[in-house]
Write a protein that holds these residues in place. Structure first.
Motif, mmCIF file in Angstrom:
data_model
loop_
_atom_site.group_PDB
_atom_site.id
_atom_site.type_symbol
_atom_site.label_atom_id
_atom_site.label_comp_id
_atom_site.label_asym_id
_atom_site.label_seq_id
_atom_site.Cartn_x
_atom_site.Cartn_y
_atom_site.Cartn_z
ATOM 1 N N ARG A 296 98.298 107.750 -17.092
ATOM 2 C CA ARG A 296 96.969 108.247 -16.738
ATOM 3 C C ARG A 296 96.344 109.034 -17.881
ATOM 4 O O ARG A 296 95.182 108.813 -18.243
ATOM 5 C CB ARG A 296 97.038 109.131 -15.488
ATOM 6 C CG ARG A 296 95.659 109.613 -15.043
ATOM 7 C CD ARG A 296 95.718 110.771 -14.094
ATOM 8 N NE ARG A 296 96.249 111.974 -14.720
ATOM 9 C CZ ARG A 296 96.148 113.190 -14.170
ATOM 10 N NH1 ARG A 296 95.543 113.336 -13.007
ATOM 11 N NH2 ARG A 296 96.665 114.241 -14.775
ATOM 12 N N ASP A 297 97.115 109.946 -18.487
ATOM 13 C CA ASP A 297 96.557 110.765 -19.562
ATOM 14 C C ASP A 297 96.207 109.934 -20.787
ATOM 15 O O ASP A 297 95.266 110.254 -21.518
ATOM 16 C CB ASP A 297 97.535 111.877 -19.940
ATOM 17 C CG ASP A 297 97.535 113.009 -18.918
ATOM 18 O OD1 ASP A 297 96.742 112.933 -17.963
ATOM 19 O OD2 ASP A 297 98.328 113.953 -19.071
ATOM 20 N N TYR A 485 89.703 112.980 -13.164
ATOM 21 C CA TYR A 485 91.128 112.850 -13.419
ATOM 22 C C TYR A 485 91.723 111.581 -12.817
ATOM 23 O O TYR A 485 92.944 111.456 -12.715
ATOM 24 C CB TYR A 485 91.880 114.066 -12.871
ATOM 25 C CG TYR A 485 91.737 115.296 -13.728
ATOM 26 C CD1 TYR A 485 92.547 115.496 -14.838
ATOM 27 C CD2 TYR A 485 90.777 116.263 -13.432
ATOM 28 C CE1 TYR A 485 92.405 116.625 -15.633
ATOM 29 C CE2 TYR A 485 90.631 117.398 -14.215
ATOM 30 C CZ TYR A 485 91.443 117.570 -15.316
ATOM 31 O OH TYR A 485 91.307 118.683 -16.108
ATOM 32 N N THR A 486 90.891 110.673 -12.419
ATOM 33 C CA THR A 486 91.376 109.391 -11.888
ATOM 34 C C THR A 486 90.913 108.259 -12.786
ATOM 35 O O THR A 486 89.823 108.301 -13.358
ATOM 36 C CB THR A 486 90.867 109.142 -10.457
ATOM 37 O OG1 THR A 486 89.427 109.190 -10.446
ATOM 38 C CG2 THR A 486 91.402 110.194 -9.504
ATOM 39 N N VAL A 487 91.762 107.240 -12.916
ATOM 40 C CA VAL A 487 91.451 106.064 -13.730
ATOM 41 C C VAL A 487 91.584 104.837 -12.835
ATOM 42 O O VAL A 487 92.669 104.582 -12.293
ATOM 43 C CB VAL A 487 92.398 105.935 -14.930
ATOM 44 C CG1 VAL A 487 92.057 104.698 -15.758
ATOM 45 C CG2 VAL A 487 92.334 107.193 -15.796
ATOM 46 N N LEU A 528 96.257 117.876 -20.584
ATOM 47 C CA LEU A 528 94.898 117.407 -20.874
ATOM 48 C C LEU A 528 93.914 117.963 -19.847
ATOM 49 O O LEU A 528 93.970 117.623 -18.663
ATOM 50 C CB LEU A 528 94.848 115.875 -20.885
ATOM 51 C CG LEU A 528 93.480 115.246 -21.169
ATOM 52 C CD1 LEU A 528 92.926 115.706 -22.516
ATOM 53 C CD2 LEU A 528 93.556 113.724 -21.114
ATOM 54 N N LEU A 529 93.018 118.824 -20.326
ATOM 55 C CA LEU A 529 91.964 119.387 -19.477
ATOM 56 C C LEU A 529 90.675 118.622 -19.746
ATOM 57 O O LEU A 529 90.203 118.572 -20.877
ATOM 58 C CB LEU A 529 91.777 120.878 -19.777
ATOM 59 C CG LEU A 529 90.798 121.660 -18.904
ATOM 60 C CD1 LEU A 529 91.187 123.125 -18.844
ATOM 61 C CD2 LEU A 529 89.357 121.560 -19.421
ATOM 62 N N VAL A 530 90.135 118.011 -18.702
ATOM 63 C CA VAL A 530 88.860 117.301 -18.804
ATOM 64 C C VAL A 530 87.776 118.180 -18.179
ATOM 65 O O VAL A 530 87.941 118.676 -17.060
ATOM 66 C CB VAL A 530 88.933 115.931 -18.094
ATOM 67 C CG1 VAL A 530 87.600 115.200 -18.214
ATOM 68 C CG2 VAL A 530 90.066 115.083 -18.672
ATOM 69 N N GLY A 554 94.090 122.285 -9.728
ATOM 70 C CA GLY A 554 93.635 121.838 -8.422
ATOM 71 C C GLY A 554 92.863 120.533 -8.483
ATOM 72 O O GLY A 554 92.867 119.752 -7.530
ATOM 73 N N GLN A 555 92.209 120.278 -9.624
ATOM 74 C CA GLN A 555 91.441 119.037 -9.787
ATOM 75 C C GLN A 555 92.315 117.856 -10.196
ATOM 76 O O GLN A 555 91.894 116.709 -10.112
ATOM 77 C CB GLN A 555 90.354 119.239 -10.848
ATOM 78 C CG GLN A 555 89.314 120.282 -10.496
ATOM 79 C CD GLN A 555 88.529 119.879 -9.262
ATOM 80 O OE1 GLN A 555 87.867 118.830 -9.237
ATOM 81 N NE2 GLN A 555 88.600 120.698 -8.222
#
Length: 590
Positions: A296-297, A485-487, A528-530, A554-555
Motif C-alpha cells: 500500500r505505501d 490512505y486507500t489504493v 508515510l503521512l499523507v 486514526g486515518q
C-alpha cells in the motif's frame, strides 16, 4: 578474445538468453563497443554468474560460487601483476609439482592462460567463477600481500618518538597500510572508517550495517604518519593539528568510483582522530520497489511523486537512507519529458538525465541560492538535499506554489514532527497545509542472515514491544481508513497478531556467510503521512506533533514501529532491531 556473435551462440545454446533477445544487443555492441556480457547484465537479461556458468559448461570446466582466499598464497598470486590479473580477470590459486590451478572469469581467454603457462612453466588447470567474485578474490589476495607485514609494534616506543612522515623511510608500508584500509572497507561494505588514537596503539573501526567493528590495530608510533597520509590524500594542511579540518578523497577501487568525505578533529591524546564516510558513486541505483515498502505505501508513494506540484519531505537521522529513497523516487520519474534539477551536499550518485549541482557554501552556493537559481531553469521537479533554514523553506514553498514538485529532507524524529519543524522555521501554517503533500519518515534496521537465522516462538513481551498485542491489533482493525490512505485494487491488512497461538519470529545466530554477525545488509522501515483534511485542520491550528500523529494513525497511517513489526513477522529482522530504531507508539484512541 572470442568474437561476440560466437559468444552469443554459446549463450543461446546453454539457455542463458534467446536469439531474439540478442539481436538488439549486437546492434548496441557494434555502436558502443561494450562487451556482450556487460550488455546482458545491464539489460537484466542475464547475470554475470549465468554467463560464466554457460562458458564453463561449454568448455567442460567446473564452476565455483566462491573461493576461500585464505588458502591462496599471496606470494604465488602476485607473480602476475595486479593490473594484468584484473584486466583478464584471472587469479593463480595454487601450484603443484605437475601444474598450476587458475581461477578465471573467461575460460575462452586463451591468451591469458598461455601467459600463466609460460610464467610458471607448467600445465594450467582452470576453474570458472563469476567476474565480480574473481575481481573480489584478486583484491583480497593482493590486499593480503600489501598488509601481511603489518606495521609492527615497538615495545620500547615512547609518545615523544612518533614518526614524522617527512622524515620516515617507511613511506611505502604506511601507504600500503592506508590503502589496505580502503580496500578492506569496500570489501566489507563499510560506510565509515574511524581512525582513533589510543594510548599505545592506533585503532581502526569500520561501521558496517550501522554497527561499529574493530578492523585493525597498529603501533601508536605510526599515528602521525597515518594521519599525515590521509591528510595528503584529502588535500588538507598536514601542519595544522589544532583545528578540525574537512576534505575529500576520490578513489577507484576494484572498478568502483569511491568518494570519501574526511573529517579530522584534535584530541586530548596529542593526536588527531579521523572519520571517513565512503560514498559509492557507481552503486546501482535502487528502484522504489527495492526499498522495502509495504504494497500500500509503495502505491501511495508512487502516486505522490507523480503529482505535478507539492512538497514531499523525507525525514530521519543521518545515515537512515534518506538520500537513497530520494534517488529512487527521482529514478522512477526520470523521463525525457521531465526536467529534474537537484542541489546536493555532496552529489552521492550521478544519474544520467538529471542535472545535479553540488552545494559549495564557501563560495556562496547554498541550498537556498541553488534553489533560487533553479526556478529560472524551467524545472518540473526539484530536489534539495536538506531544508535546514527559513530561507530554503520559503523558496521551496514558493517553488511548490508556482507549479513545481519539490523533494527534500528534514531532520525530525517522525513524519508529524516535520510539520511542526516547518512552523518553527516561521512558515505560515496555511502555506504548510497547502504545499506539503506527503512526509516519509524512515529508519534502517539490519536484515537477518538467511543462512543462519533461528526461529523461535514469540512471547507476550515481544508482541507488546512491537505493539501487535491483541488490544492494539483490535484497535487497528476497527479503524475506518481515509480515502487518502486507500489504493483501489490493493488490499491493506493492518499489522497485528490475531492468533491462534503465538507467531514464529526469528533471531540472529551467526555463521560463516555473515562473518558471525547474524545479519547481512540493511532494510528500510517507513512511516508515510499523507496530508488530508483531518491532519490539515490540525496543521492550520498549529497543533503539536503528537496530536497530528494520533490523527494520522486514526486515518490509516502505519507508524515506524508498525512497519517494523510487519518486517519482524515476515522474518526479515528482529524485535530488538525494531525497538532500538523506533519510538514506542501510543494507543490510537488515547
Amino acid at each position: 578474445m572470442i568474437e561476440q556473435r560466437a559468444l552469443g551462440n554459446i549463450l543461446v545454446r546453454h539457455g542463458v538468453v534467446t536469439a531474439e533477445g540478442l539481436e538488439p544487443l549486437f546492434l548496441q555492441q557494434r555502436e558502443k563497443g561494450t562487451p556482450l556480457p556487460e550488455l546482458l547484465v545491464q539489460s537484466r537479461l542475464a547475470t554475470e554468474s549465468d554467463v560464466a556458468r554457460a562458458l564453463a559448461a561449454e568448455c567442460g570446466l567446473s564452476f565455483v560460487e566462491r573461493i576461500d582466499v585464505a588458502l591462496v598464497s599471496p606470494q604465488l598470486a602476485t607473480r602476475l601483476p595486479i593490473g594484468y590479473c584484473k584486466s583478464h580477470k584471472i587469479l593463480v590459486v595454487a601450484e603443484r609439482d605437475d601444474g598450476v590451478d587458475v581461477l578465471s572469469a573467461d575460460p575462452l581467454d586463451t591468451a591469458a592462460l598461455d601467459d600463466v603457462r609460460a610464467t610458471f612453466g607448467k600445465p594450467v588447470s582452470t576453474v570458472v567463477g563469476a567476474p565480480e567474485m574473481v575481481v573480489d578474490a584478486i583484491n583480497r589476495v593482493f590486499e593480503k600481500q600489501d598488509t601481511q607485514s603489518e606495521l609492527e609494534t615497538d615495545d620500547k616506543f615512547d609518545a615523544n618518538d612518533e614518526i614524522d612522515i617527512l622524515e620516515s623511510d617507511e613511506d611505502a608500508p604506511i601507504i600500503r597500510w592506508v590503502n589496505g584500509l580502503f580496500f578492506s572497507a569496500v570489501k566489507e561494505r563499510a560506510s565509515d572508517i574511524h581512525i582513533e588514537p589510543e594510548e599505545k596503539e592506533v585503532l581502526v573501526r569500520y561501521r558496517i550495517d550501522g554497527e561499529l567493528y574493530v578492523a585493525r590495530r597498529a603501533s601508536r608510533q605510526f599515528m602521525s604518519s597515518v594521519v599525515a597520509r590521509v591528510k595528503i590524500m584529502a588535500g588538507l594542511n598536514i601542519a595544522e593539528k589544532r583545528l578540525p579540518q574537512d576534505g575529500r578523497i576520490s578513489l577507484r577501487i576494484a572498478g568502483r568510483s569511491i568518494d570519501i568525505r574526511v573529517s579530522t578533529i584534535p584530541t586530548s591524546r596529542d593526536a588527531e582522530r579521523i572519520v571517513m564516510r565512503l560514498l559509492h558513486k557507481t552503486n546501482v541505483l535502487l528502484d522504489l520497489t527495492d526499498l522495502g515498502f509495504s504494497s500500500r505505501d509503495y502505491h501511495l508513494m508512487s502516486a505522490l511523486i507523480e503529482r505535478p506540484d507539492g512538497i514531499i519531505l523525507v525525514t530521519g537521522p543521518t545515515g537512515s537512507g534518506k538520500t537513497t529513497t530520494l534517488y529512487a523516487c527521482l529514478n522512477k520519474i526520470n523521463r525525457p519529458n521531465v526536467n529534474i534539477l537537484t542541489a546536493e551536499d555532496p552529489v552521492e550518485y550521478e544519474i544520467q538525465g538529471i542535472h545535479q549541482v553540488p552545494v559549495q557554501a564557501k563560495i556562496g552556493l547554498t541550498f537556498a541560492s541553488a534553489l533560487r537559481a533553479f526556478l529560472r531553469q524551467d524545472p518540473d521537479v526539484i530536489m534539495v538535499g536538506e531544508i535546514r533554514d527559513k530561507e530554503t523553506a520559503e523558496i521551496a514553498i514558493h517553488a511548490s506554489l508556482t507549479g513545481h514538485l519539490v523533494l527534500s529532507t528534514i531532520h525530525t524524529n517522525d513524519a508529524p514532527g516535520a510539520v511542526t519543524r516547518l512552523v518553527e522555521m516561521e512558515m505560515e501554517p496555511f502555506l504548510v497545509r497547502s504545499t506539503v503533500i506527503g512526509i516519509l519518515a524512515q529508519r534502517l534496521v539490519r536484515v537477518l542472515c538467511k543462512a543462519c537465522k533461528e526461529p523461535y516462538e514469540a512471547s507476550e513481551w515481544d508482541l507488546r514491544q512491537l505493539a501487535i498485542d491483541p488490544e492494539r491489533t483490535r484497535r487497528r482493525d476497527a479503524r475506518r481508513l481515509s480515502p487518502r490512505y486507500t489504493v483501489p485494487g490493493v488490499p491493506y491488512d493492518p499489522v497485528g497478531w490475531r492468533g491462534p497461538g503465538m507467531p514464529i519470529l526469528h533471531r540472529a545466530r551467526g555463521c560463516e556467510k555473515c562473518d558471525g554477525k547474524g545479519f547481512s545488509g540493511r532494510l528500510g522501515i517507513y512511516e508515510l503521512l499523507v496530508m488530508d483534511d483531518a491532519v490539515g485542520s490540525l496543521v492550520l491550528s498549529s497543533s503539536d506533533a503528537q496530536s497530528i500523529k494520533r490523527a494520522a494513525q486514526g486515518q490509516g497511517m502505519d507508524t515506524l514501529r508498525d512497519d517494523g513489526a510487519r518486517k519482524v513477522l515476515e522474518g526479515k529482522t528482529t524485535v530488538e532491531e525494531v525497538v532500538a530504531a523506533t519510538q514506542e507508539d501510543f494507543l490510537i484512541d488515547e
